[in-house]
Design a protein around this motif. Structure first.
Motif, PDB file in Angstrom:
ATOM      1  N   ILE A  90      30.043  33.361  43.415  1.00 17.30           N
ATOM      2  CA  ILE A  90      31.202  34.010  44.023  1.00 17.30           C
ATOM      3  C   ILE A  90      31.885  34.900  42.986  1.00 17.30           C
ATOM      4  CG2 ILE A  90      33.390  33.690  45.222  1.00 17.30           C
ATOM      5  CD1 ILE A  90      32.508  30.942  46.044  1.00 17.30           C
ATOM      6  N   LYS A  91      32.076  36.169  43.345  1.00 19.10           N
ATOM      7  CA  LYS A  91      32.778  37.113  42.483  1.00 19.10           C
ATOM      8  C   LYS A  91      34.064  37.551  43.178  1.00 19.10           C
ATOM      9  CE  LYS A  91      28.534  38.901  40.378  1.00 19.10           C
ATOM     10  NZ  LYS A  91      27.700  40.107  40.153  1.00 19.10           N
ATOM     11  N   PHE A  92      35.101  37.744  42.383  1.00 16.99           N
ATOM     12  CA  PHE A  92      36.408  38.107  42.921  1.00 16.99           C
ATOM     13  C   PHE A  92      36.832  39.486  42.441  1.00 16.99           C
ATOM     14  CE2 PHE A  92      36.414  33.565  43.360  1.00 16.99           C
ATOM     15  CZ  PHE A  92      37.198  33.303  44.476  1.00 16.99           C
ATOM     16  N   ASP A  93      37.406  40.249  43.350  1.00 17.19           N
ATOM     17  CA  ASP A  93      38.053  41.513  43.008  1.00 17.19           C
ATOM     18  C   ASP A  93      39.491  41.410  43.503  1.00 17.19           C
ATOM     19  OD1 ASP A  93      39.086  44.000  42.685  1.00 17.19           O
ATOM     20  OD2 ASP A  93      37.540  45.062  43.813  1.00 17.19           O
ATOM     21  N   VAL A  94      40.406  41.100  42.591  1.00 18.06           N
ATOM     22  CA  VAL A  94      41.807  40.932  42.948  1.00 18.06           C
ATOM     23  C   VAL A  94      42.658  41.972  42.220  1.00 18.06           C
ATOM     24  CG1 VAL A  94      43.608  39.194  43.303  1.00 18.06           C
ATOM     25  CG2 VAL A  94      41.252  38.471  43.080  1.00 18.06           C
ATOM     26  N   TRP A 128      40.272  41.384  47.651  1.00 22.72           N
ATOM     27  CA  TRP A 128      41.633  41.392  48.182  1.00 22.72           C
ATOM     28  C   TRP A 128      42.245  42.776  48.031  1.00 22.72           C
ATOM     29  CZ3 TRP A 128      46.259  42.182  45.340  1.00 22.72           C
ATOM     30  CH2 TRP A 128      47.439  42.024  46.098  1.00 22.72           C
ATOM     31  N   VAL A 129      42.848  43.273  49.120  1.00 27.43           N
ATOM     32  CA  VAL A 129      43.582  44.540  49.112  1.00 27.43           C
ATOM     33  C   VAL A 129      45.014  44.239  49.550  1.00 27.43           C
ATOM     34  CG1 VAL A 129      43.775  46.846  50.106  1.00 27.43           C
ATOM     35  CG2 VAL A 129      41.513  45.876  49.650  1.00 27.43           C
ATOM     36  N   PHE A 180      45.527  34.886  45.467  1.00 30.88           N
ATOM     37  CA  PHE A 180      44.127  35.285  45.293  1.00 30.88           C
ATOM     38  C   PHE A 180      43.740  35.363  43.817  1.00 30.88           C
ATOM     39  CE2 PHE A 180      44.821  36.423  49.674  1.00 30.88           C
ATOM     40  CZ  PHE A 180      43.626  36.037  50.261  1.00 30.88           C
ATOM     41  N   TRP A 181      44.679  35.666  42.948  1.00 25.85           N
ATOM     42  CA  TRP A 181      44.403  35.630  41.517  1.00 25.85           C
ATOM     43  C   TRP A 181      44.083  34.200  41.088  1.00 25.85           C
ATOM     44  CZ3 TRP A 181      43.472  39.176  37.895  1.00 25.85           C
ATOM     45  CH2 TRP A 181      43.543  38.802  36.548  1.00 25.85           C
ATOM     46  N   SER A 182      44.775  33.226  41.655  1.00 30.46           N
ATOM     47  CA  SER A 182      44.524  31.826  41.327  1.00 30.46           C
ATOM     48  C   SER A 182      43.163  31.364  41.817  1.00 30.46           C
ATOM     49  CB  SER A 182      45.619  30.943  41.946  1.00 30.46           C
ATOM     50  OG  SER A 182      46.900  31.297  41.470  1.00 30.46           O
TER      51      SER A 182
END
Length: 260
Positions: A223-227, A196-197, A210-212
């Motif tokens: 699944i990996k997240f970059d928030v 997410w940008v 997106f943090w949630s």
């Protein structure tokens, strides 16, 4: 070189009031003066300008409390059995503006949250066909800002610009979460990075959504997240360097973040 004395926020405001203010500006000044007794003296001055938060405005503490109560979904994604490890697919979702409202008589086309979701469903279907046909081994779901239309309860952007919305702000957030989950659950069929940008319309609210999501899908290990709040991000796949940015920030804001 001189170091300014610093004070904790708890020293500036009563402990129960810290989260009730937004910092607008901080200024530190340094100058010298002459004293008959002590000669040259070093003087310091610090000024902080704040404004009260609105009573219904989310704080970081509010977001942390909400996230702490989120339970991961018990979901088992059906991964592609024979992925092509040489192929990656980057799928970009930019300026979706869920919650936006327009009328064709005025601007040339109708738009609302339902139309936005229908458009997303068509794009997801096309992307899924590519993933299945080529057995893609790596997927990048890139949300490049302005996923939602507004950032406040009264329909304003992060900068305070009034915009047209098709629903209450809370309904907009609910629909945004629903759409984001639809995208993730239909396209995360191989190792997936969700990136997410932030944009300029809904920075805080989008960050919350997106943090949630990373907690909702904590059981989906592929699944990996970059928030992170970095406004520029990038990733490397093979010999390819892909940069991500919403596009409205100035070139002077050189906040880069690289990921392998």
């Amino acid at each position: 070189e001189h170091s300014f004395p610093t004070r904790r926020s708890s020293d500036l405001f009563p402990s129960h009031d810290i989260d009730k203010y937004d910092i607008i500006n901080i200024v530190n000044n340094l100058w010298t003066s002459q004293s008959a007794e002590n000669g040259e003296l070093m003087n310091y001055q610090s000024k902080i300008t704040v404004k009260p938060k609105k009573s219904d405005e989310l704080t970081k503490k509010d977001i942390a409390e909400i996230v702490a109560n989120i339970k991961p979904l018990d979901i088992k994604f059906e991964l592609i059995k024979q992925p092509n490890d040489e192929l990656a697919l980057e799928i970009d979702f930019s300026d979706i503006h869920i919650g936006s409202l327009s009328w064709h008589e005025e601007v040339g086309e109708d738009f609302d949250s339902k139309i936005a979701f229908d458009n997303i469903k068509r794009q997801v279907s096309q992307a899924r066909e590519i993933i299945d046909d080529y057995k893609v081994g790596k997927i990048y779901l890139c949300f490049l800002g302005d996923f939602l239309q507004a950032d406040t309860t009264d329909g304003k952007t992060n900068a305070g610009t009034q915009v047209d919305t098709d629903s209450r702000s809370k309904k907009m957030v609910q629909k945004g979460l629903e759409v984001a989950m639809y995208i993730i659950e239909n396209l995360s069929v191989a190792d997936t990075d969700v990136i997410w940008v932030e944009g300029n319309h809904s920075r805080l609210v989008e960050f919350s959504v997106f943090w949630s999501l990373q907690f909702i899908y904590a059981n989906a290990k592929h699944i990996k997240f970059d928030v992170s709040p970095k406004v520029r991000k990038a990733f490397v796949y093979g010999d390819n360097l892909i940069g991500l940015h919403h596009g409205e920030m100035s070139k002077d804001e050189s906040h880069f973040f690289y990921r392998d």
